[in-house]
Design a protein around this motif. Structure first.
Motif, PDB file in Angstrom:
ATOM      1  N   ASN A   1      48.343  32.841  64.457  1.00  0.00           N
ATOM      2  CA  ASN A   1      48.087  33.061  63.041  1.00  0.00           C
ATOM      3  C   ASN A   1      48.088  31.896  62.138  1.00  0.00           C
ATOM      4  O   ASN A   1      47.907  32.135  60.860  1.00  0.00           O
ATOM      5  CB  ASN A   1      49.553  33.671  62.577  1.00  0.00           C
ATOM      6  N   TYR A   2      47.415  30.432  62.487  1.00  0.00           N
ATOM      7  CA  TYR A   2      47.202  29.706  61.931  1.00  0.00           C
ATOM      8  C   TYR A   2      45.747  29.530  61.407  1.00  0.00           C
ATOM      9  O   TYR A   2      44.811  29.806  62.132  1.00  0.00           O
ATOM     10  CB  TYR A   2      47.691  28.193  62.518  1.00  0.00           C
ATOM     11  N   ASP A   3      45.584  29.546  60.137  1.00  0.00           N
ATOM     12  CA  ASP A   3      44.074  29.123  59.701  1.00  0.00           C
ATOM     13  C   ASP A   3      43.999  27.620  58.932  1.00  0.00           C
ATOM     14  O   ASP A   3      44.333  27.690  57.652  1.00  0.00           O
ATOM     15  CB  ASP A   3      43.800  30.556  58.824  1.00  0.00           C
ATOM     16  N   VAL A   4      43.297  26.781  59.382  1.00  0.00           N
ATOM     17  CA  VAL A   4      43.044  25.541  58.655  1.00  0.00           C
ATOM     18  C   VAL A   4      42.293  25.751  57.394  1.00  0.00           C
ATOM     19  O   VAL A   4      42.413  24.949  56.554  1.00  0.00           O
ATOM     20  CB  VAL A   4      42.613  24.489  59.890  1.00  0.00           C
ATOM     21  N   ARG A   5      41.501  26.664  57.429  1.00  0.00           N
ATOM     22  CA  ARG A   5      40.792  26.927  56.289  1.00  0.00           C
ATOM     23  C   ARG A   5      41.280  27.064  54.941  1.00  0.00           C
ATOM     24  O   ARG A   5      40.993  26.671  54.046  1.00  0.00           O
ATOM     25  CB  ARG A   5      39.453  27.926  56.410  1.00  0.00           C
ATOM     26  N   GLN A   6      42.745  27.448  55.155  1.00  0.00           N
ATOM     27  CA  GLN A   6      43.216  27.949  54.041  1.00  0.00           C
ATOM     28  C   GLN A   6      44.012  26.693  53.307  1.00  0.00           C
ATOM     29  O   GLN A   6      44.183  26.655  52.156  1.00  0.00           O
ATOM     30  CB  GLN A   6      44.433  29.171  54.152  1.00  0.00           C
ATOM     31  N   HIS A   7      44.235  25.675  54.206  1.00  0.00           N
ATOM     32  CA  HIS A   7      44.951  24.405  53.828  1.00  0.00           C
ATOM     33  C   HIS A   7      43.813  23.497  53.133  1.00  0.00           C
ATOM     34  O   HIS A   7      43.988  22.889  52.318  1.00  0.00           O
ATOM     35  CB  HIS A   7      45.490  23.811  55.072  1.00  0.00           C
ATOM     36  N   LEU A   8      42.645  23.699  53.870  1.00  0.00           N
ATOM     37  CA  LEU A   8      41.396  22.994  53.117  1.00  0.00           C
ATOM     38  C   LEU A   8      41.131  23.187  51.682  1.00  0.00           C
ATOM     39  O   LEU A   8      40.840  22.686  50.965  1.00  0.00           O
ATOM     40  CB  LEU A   8      40.281  23.262  54.238  1.00  0.00           C
ATOM     41  N   ALA A   9      41.428  24.633  51.500  1.00  0.00           N
ATOM     42  CA  ALA A   9      40.725  25.138  50.271  1.00  0.00           C
ATOM     43  C   ALA A   9      41.413  24.598  49.086  1.00  0.00           C
ATOM     44  O   ALA A   9      40.742  24.314  48.083  1.00  0.00           O
ATOM     45  CB  ALA A   9      41.108  26.625  50.125  1.00  0.00           C
ATOM     46  N   GLY A  10      42.588  24.133  49.057  1.00  0.00           N
ATOM     47  CA  GLY A  10      43.314  23.440  48.120  1.00  0.00           C
ATOM     48  C   GLY A  10      43.555  21.812  48.183  1.00  0.00           C
ATOM     49  O   GLY A  10      44.330  21.121  47.384  1.00  0.00           O
ATOM     50  N   PHE A  11      42.913  21.451  49.162  1.00  0.00           N
ATOM     51  CA  PHE A  11      43.182  20.053  49.586  1.00  0.00           C
ATOM     52  C   PHE A  11      42.139  19.094  48.710  1.00  0.00           C
ATOM     53  O   PHE A  11      41.043  19.185  48.945  1.00  0.00           O
ATOM     54  CB  PHE A  11      42.737  19.863  51.264  1.00  0.00           C
ATOM     55  N   GLN A  12      42.722  18.176  48.128  1.00  0.00           N
ATOM     56  CA  GLN A  12      42.021  17.341  47.102  1.00  0.00           C
ATOM     57  C   GLN A  12      41.628  15.987  47.444  1.00  0.00           C
ATOM     58  O   GLN A  12      41.102  15.141  46.754  1.00  0.00           O
ATOM     59  CB  GLN A  12      42.526  17.681  45.752  1.00  0.00           C
ATOM     60  N   LYS A  13      42.588  15.455  48.634  1.00  0.00           N
ATOM     61  CA  LYS A  13      42.441  14.030  49.108  1.00  0.00           C
ATOM     62  C   LYS A  13      41.183  13.974  49.890  1.00  0.00           C
ATOM     63  O   LYS A  13      40.711  14.906  50.515  1.00  0.00           O
ATOM     64  CB  LYS A  13      43.931  13.681  49.799  1.00  0.00           C
ATOM     65  N   PRO A  14      40.754  12.752  50.068  1.00  0.00           N
ATOM     66  CA  PRO A  14      39.757  12.380  50.525  1.00  0.00           C
ATOM     67  C   PRO A  14      39.832  12.716  52.174  1.00  0.00           C
ATOM     68  O   PRO A  14      40.821  12.372  52.761  1.00  0.00           O
ATOM     69  CB  PRO A  14      39.300  10.813  50.413  1.00  0.00           C
ATOM     70  N   ILE A  15      38.581  13.034  52.916  1.00  0.00           N
ATOM     71  CA  ILE A  15      38.647  13.325  54.144  1.00  0.00           C
ATOM     72  C   ILE A  15      37.555  12.613  55.084  1.00  0.00           C
ATOM     73  O   ILE A  15      36.423  12.647  54.407  1.00  0.00           O
ATOM     74  CB  ILE A  15      38.464  14.798  54.423  1.00  0.00           C
ATOM     75  N   LEU A  16      37.887  12.032  56.247  1.00  0.00           N
ATOM     76  CA  LEU A  16      36.724  11.568  56.888  1.00  0.00           C
ATOM     77  C   LEU A  16      36.717  12.446  58.253  1.00  0.00           C
ATOM     78  O   LEU A  16      37.838  12.775  58.748  1.00  0.00           O
ATOM     79  CB  LEU A  16      36.993   9.927  57.655  1.00  0.00           C
ATOM     80  N   ALA A  17      35.819  13.060  58.395  1.00  0.00           N
ATOM     81  CA  ALA A  17      35.533  14.186  59.817  1.00  0.00           C
ATOM     82  C   ALA A  17      34.648  13.698  60.445  1.00  0.00           C
ATOM     83  O   ALA A  17      33.433  13.467  60.096  1.00  0.00           O
ATOM     84  CB  ALA A  17      35.274  15.562  59.058  1.00  0.00           C
ATOM     85  N   ILE A  18      34.932  13.501  62.013  1.00  0.00           N
ATOM     86  CA  ILE A  18      34.031  13.185  62.931  1.00  0.00           C
ATOM     87  C   ILE A  18      33.960  14.131  63.999  1.00  0.00           C
ATOM     88  O   ILE A  18      34.965  14.592  64.680  1.00  0.00           O
ATOM     89  CB  ILE A  18      34.261  11.701  63.379  1.00  0.00           C
ATOM     90  N   GLY A  19      32.836  14.495  64.420  1.00  0.00           N
ATOM     91  CA  GLY A  19      32.709  15.394  65.347  1.00  0.00           C
ATOM     92  C   GLY A  19      31.738  14.812  66.358  1.00  0.00           C
ATOM     93  O   GLY A  19      30.846  14.071  66.219  1.00  0.00           O
TER      94      GLY A  19
END
Length: 327
Positions: free
Chosen positions: A223-241
């Protein structure tokens, strides 16, 4: 480099870990930034290892960061290594709370700059990063390594299909036995049935693939959706894939920039797999067990250190990283 044993309290439990400091850091020195590391899935110790399966992902990152003047805190999951508690009954809420307690512990350590605290997560830990970071006022940003933005159903089905393909390539008795034990005839039907079992069960643990697992963990994750947490997240992110990561697809890493409300720096490394190692052939789950002795890709380590170097107390990171895309 200094490796200091450390313990902290979370949810009534004592969790144990290691604070890794750059050489020469003392309370009299200028304070240094610190990264709190969050594990991938499973009963992992502070280095990112599961019994019988060694990756040393978190240990390798900690060693490199220390050489660049950056401290880190990594810890055994509850019920793993030297930490108290039961991993087999924990859910995502408990894992998030443990990481936030680790942040508070890191902030209180001598020599650590409380204004430059970051969360670094790999795989499952990367998925939890936005929630961990948003719930802690002392964090400056998040580093998400190999994060999936898909539902658990999608990921389980995709992983089962890849494993089925790998098993077909195994020869002889070993291949026959592996297929008998691990081949999934209909991944979609199996995953749907698993979700029904999880949602209906009132037991703390259920059997899945020859092991007892936390029902709460699976229920939370379904039932977890990380996209909901990202929607209001305003701090900087480094994303590596990784381009060879079939567990957490590289397009998910690119989507983080579109989902987040803050600034996101992204990097896709074409030949990197889920273990942050180089994969020259087709990505395969069967290669993981032999990669513990291989180095974490230097592109990953350099990019993390360079991104962190862009922060100063009260500042935001500078624009871009050589070789990385900034969205």
């Amino acid at each position: 480099m200094q490796q200091l044993p450390l313990a902290f309290r979370s949810d009534g439990l004592t969790l144990c870990g290691t604070l890794t400091l750059p050489p020469g850091v003392t309370p009299m020195e200028p304070p240094v930034p610190c990264v709190v590391m969050v594990h991938g899935s499973g009963p992992q110790d502070r280095d990112g290892n599961i019994r019988g399966f060694r990756t040393d992902i978190l240990a390798r990152i900690a060693e490199y960061l220390a050489a660049q003047g950056i401290a880190s805190l990594r810890y055994d999951k509850r019920g793993c290594g030297r930490s108290e508690g039961q991993f087999g009954t924990a859910g995502l809420l408990e894992l998030v709370g443990d990481a936030q307690a680790a942040l508070d512990c890191a902030a209180a350590q001598p020599g650590i700059c409380s204004g430059r605290l970051f969360v670094l997560g790999h795989s499952e830990g990367a998925v939890l990063c936005p929630e961990i970071c948003a719930g802690s006022a002392i964090t400056r940003g998040a580093i998400m390594l190999c994060a999936s933005l898909r539902s658990l159903e999608e990921d389980l089905i995709k992983n089962a299909e890849v494993l089925n393909r790998d098993l077909q390539g195994l020869k002889g008795f070993r291949g026959w036995l592996a297929r008998r034990l691990f081949h999934t005839r209909d991944p979609q039907a199996v995953v749907r049935a698993l979700r029904r079992r999880v949602e209906r069960s009132d037991r703390k643990r259920i059997w899945v693939s020859f092991q007892r697992v936390s029902t709460k963990f699976y229920r939370d994750t379904f039932n977890y959706d990380v996209r909901q947490h990202l929607a209001g997240f305003q701090k900087p992110i480094l994303a590596i894939g990784g381009g060879k990561d079939f567990q957490c697809l590289p397009e998910d890493t690119l989507e983080i920039a579109r989902r987040s409300a803050g600034s996101v720096t992204t990097l896709i490394i074409p030949e990197m797999n889920h273990m942050l190692r180089r994969q020259l052939g087709a990505p395969s789950m069967l290669d993981y067990k032999d990669q513990g002795d291989e180095p974490v890709l230097p592109e990953v380590l350099r990019t993390i250190a360079q991104w962190l170097a862009g922060f100063a107390p009260g500042d935001i990171p500078g624009a871009g990283i050589a070789g990385a895309g900034t969205d």
